[in-house]
Motif scaffolding. Structure first.
Motif, PDB file in Angstrom:
ATOM      1  N   THR A 100       0.824  -1.204   0.000  1.00 22.79           N
ATOM      2  CA  THR A 100       0.000   0.000   0.000  1.00 22.79           C
ATOM      3  C   THR A 100       0.859   1.255   0.000  1.00 22.79           C
ATOM      4  N   GLY A 101       0.549   2.165  -0.886  1.00 20.63           N
ATOM      5  CA  GLY A 101       1.253   3.436  -0.947  1.00 20.63           C
ATOM      6  C   GLY A 101       2.460   3.446  -1.858  1.00 20.63           C
ATOM      7  N   TRP A 102       3.063   2.297  -2.117  1.00 20.66           N
ATOM      8  CA  TRP A 102       4.242   2.244  -2.974  1.00 20.66           C
ATOM      9  C   TRP A 102       3.902   2.500  -4.439  1.00 20.66           C
ATOM     10  N   TRP A 103       2.625   2.381  -4.790  1.00 18.24           N
ATOM     11  CA  TRP A 103       2.223   2.638  -6.172  1.00 18.24           C
ATOM     12  C   TRP A 103       2.570   4.063  -6.573  1.00 18.24           C
ATOM     13  N   ALA A 104       2.466   4.995  -5.628  1.00 18.78           N
ATOM     14  CA  ALA A 104       2.741   6.399  -5.941  1.00 18.78           C
ATOM     15  C   ALA A 104       4.213   6.598  -6.317  1.00 18.78           C
ATOM     16  N   ILE A 105       5.111   5.958  -5.587  1.00 19.54           N
ATOM     17  CA  ILE A 105       6.537   6.067  -5.900  1.00 19.54           C
ATOM     18  C   ILE A 105       6.820   5.417  -7.248  1.00 19.54           C
ATOM     19  N   GLY A 106       6.215   4.255  -7.488  1.00 25.57           N
ATOM     20  CA  GLY A 106       6.380   3.584  -8.773  1.00 25.57           C
ATOM     21  C   GLY A 106       5.845   4.415  -9.924  1.00 25.57           C
ATOM     22  N   ALA A 107       4.669   4.994  -9.750  1.00 28.65           N
ATOM     23  CA  ALA A 107       4.068   5.805 -10.810  1.00 28.65           C
ATOM     24  C   ALA A 107       4.906   7.052 -11.086  1.00 28.65           C
ATOM     25  N   LEU A 108       5.393   7.691 -10.039  1.00 24.88           N
ATOM     26  CA  LEU A 108       6.230   8.885 -10.226  1.00 24.88           C
ATOM     27  C   LEU A 108       7.549   8.544 -10.919  1.00 24.88           C
ATOM     28  N   THR A 109       8.150   7.427 -10.543  1.00 20.01           N
ATOM     29  CA  THR A 109       9.415   7.011 -11.160  1.00 20.01           C
ATOM     30  C   THR A 109       9.222   6.704 -12.638  1.00 20.01           C
ATOM     31  N   LEU A 110       8.193   5.926 -12.940  1.00 18.63           N
ATOM     32  CA  LEU A 110       7.915   5.568 -14.325  1.00 18.63           C
ATOM     33  C   LEU A 110       7.552   6.799 -15.153  1.00 18.63           C
ATOM     34  N   THR A 111       6.770   7.691 -14.593  1.00 17.88           N
ATOM     35  CA  THR A 111       6.394   8.922 -15.284  1.00 17.88           C
ATOM     36  C   THR A 111       7.612   9.805 -15.539  1.00 17.88           C
ATOM     37  N   ALA A 112       8.503   9.895 -14.575  1.00 15.11           N
ATOM     38  CA  ALA A 112       9.714  10.709 -14.747  1.00 15.11           C
ATOM     39  C   ALA A 112      10.565  10.180 -15.908  1.00 15.11           C
ATOM     40  N   VAL A 113      10.715   8.872 -15.993  1.00 14.19           N
ATOM     41  CA  VAL A 113      11.491   8.278 -17.086  1.00 14.19           C
ATOM     42  C   VAL A 113      10.839   8.605 -18.428  1.00 14.19           C
ATOM     43  N   GLU A 114       9.532   8.434 -18.501  1.00  9.28           N
ATOM     44  CA  GLU A 114       8.836   8.717 -19.757  1.00  9.28           C
ATOM     45  C   GLU A 114       8.929  10.201 -20.130  1.00  9.28           C
ATOM     46  N   LEU A 115       8.857  11.082 -19.146  1.00  5.61           N
ATOM     47  CA  LEU A 115       8.959  12.516 -19.427  1.00  5.61           C
ATOM     48  C   LEU A 115      10.348  12.908 -19.927  1.00  5.61           C
ATOM     49  N   VAL A 116      11.382  12.278 -19.401  1.00  9.49           N
ATOM     50  CA  VAL A 116      12.744  12.537 -19.884  1.00  9.49           C
ATOM     51  C   VAL A 116      12.852  12.150 -21.358  1.00  9.49           C
ATOM     52  N   LEU A 117      12.347  10.956 -21.695  1.00  5.08           N
ATOM     53  CA  LEU A 117      12.391  10.505 -23.088  1.00  5.08           C
ATOM     54  C   LEU A 117      11.507  11.369 -23.984  1.00  5.08           C
ATOM     55  N   LEU A 118      10.333  11.711 -23.485  1.00  3.05           N
ATOM     56  CA  LEU A 118       9.393  12.523 -24.253  1.00  3.05           C
ATOM     57  C   LEU A 118       9.971  13.910 -24.550  1.00  3.05           C
ATOM     58  N   ALA A 119      10.596  14.528 -23.579  1.00  2.05           N
ATOM     59  CA  ALA A 119      11.188  15.856 -23.778  1.00  2.05           C
ATOM     60  C   ALA A 119      12.281  15.807 -24.840  1.00  2.05           C
ATOM     61  N   ARG A 120      13.092  14.768 -24.789  1.00  2.00           N
ATOM     62  CA  ARG A 120      14.175  14.642 -25.780  1.00  2.00           C
ATOM     63  C   ARG A 120      13.601  14.424 -27.180  1.00  2.00           C
ATOM     64  N   LEU A 121      12.574  13.589 -27.286  1.00  8.61           N
ATOM     65  CA  LEU A 121      11.950  13.325 -28.582  1.00  8.61           C
ATOM     66  C   LEU A 121      11.237  14.569 -29.104  1.00  8.61           C
ATOM     67  N   TRP A 122      10.581  15.297 -28.227  1.00 11.41           N
ATOM     68  CA  TRP A 122       9.874  16.535 -28.620  1.00 11.41           C
ATOM     69  C   TRP A 122      10.865  17.550 -29.194  1.00 11.41           C
ATOM     70  N   ARG A 123      12.009  17.701 -28.500  1.00 15.13           N
ATOM     71  CA  ARG A 123      13.032  18.646 -28.972  1.00 15.13           C
ATOM     72  C   ARG A 123      13.656  18.185 -30.298  1.00 15.13           C
ATOM     73  N   ALA A 124      13.757  16.880 -30.483  1.00 15.66           N
ATOM     74  CA  ALA A 124      14.359  16.344 -31.716  1.00 15.66           C
ATOM     75  C   ALA A 124      13.484  16.604 -32.935  1.00 15.66           C
ATOM     76  N   HIS A 125      12.195  16.825 -32.742  1.00 13.80           N
ATOM     77  CA  HIS A 125      11.261  17.035 -33.861  1.00 13.80           C
ATOM     78  C   HIS A 125      10.639  18.432 -33.771  1.00 13.80           C
ATOM     79  N   ARG A 126      11.467  19.432 -33.872  1.00 16.33           N
ATOM     80  CA  ARG A 126      11.005  20.826 -33.756  1.00 16.33           C
ATOM     81  C   ARG A 126      10.197  21.279 -34.957  1.00 16.33           C
ATOM     82  N   SER A 127      10.437  20.714 -36.120  1.00 16.49           N
ATOM     83  CA  SER A 127       9.750  21.195 -37.329  1.00 16.49           C
ATOM     84  C   SER A 127       8.338  20.701 -37.433  1.00 16.49           C
TER      85      SER A 127
END
Length: 127
Positions: A100-127
């Motif tokens: 109980t409660g560990w789901w929040a840490i897991g969700a935040l960790t997984l979301t942070a990883v996806e956001l790092v990748l998403l930001a890099r991909l977003w910047r790579a496709h500026r046009s």
């Protein structure tokens, strides 16, 4: 459709699903299936899952396909993969093993990883 438009569409589906799943328990109604103590989807949860699943899957598929072009160092990729795996493991363990409660840490960790990748991909496709 451009990469940015596809990313935006996947994000909209994902966020909409998360918002529906985050609605208070008083709106949800009875659970249709029990996965564990206090865990199981209601009808409203199934609507959120129906939005979240294709959106998150589409987003993840785009991120995985773009991974070689993002030019991360092997150490960085290993760290992102380890963090993502830990996050997913905590999410699953919190549902099926009662952490109980560990789901929040897991969700935040997984979301942070996806956001790092998403930001890099977003910047790579500026046009």
């Amino acid at each position: 459709m451009s990469v940015r438009h596809r990313l935006a569409a996947a994000l909209v589906l994902t966020v909409a699903g998360v918002l529906v799943l985050a609605l208070p328990d008083s709106l949800e109604g009875p659970r249709l299936v029990e996965f564990g103590p206090g865990h199981g989807p209601s009808t409203l949860d199934l609507v959120g899952i129906a939005l979240l699943t294709p959106g998150a899957s589409w987003l993840l598929a785009m991120l995985v396909r773009a991974l070689p072009s993002l030019a991360y160092q092997p150490r960085t990729l290993f760290g992102l993969g380890a963090a993502g795996g830990l996050g997913l493991g905590l999410l699953l363990a919190s549902v099926f093993a009662g952490f109980t409660g560990w789901w929040a840490i897991g969700a935040l960790t997984l979301t942070a990883v996806e956001l790092v990748l998403l930001a890099r991909l977003w910047r790579a496709h500026r046009s």
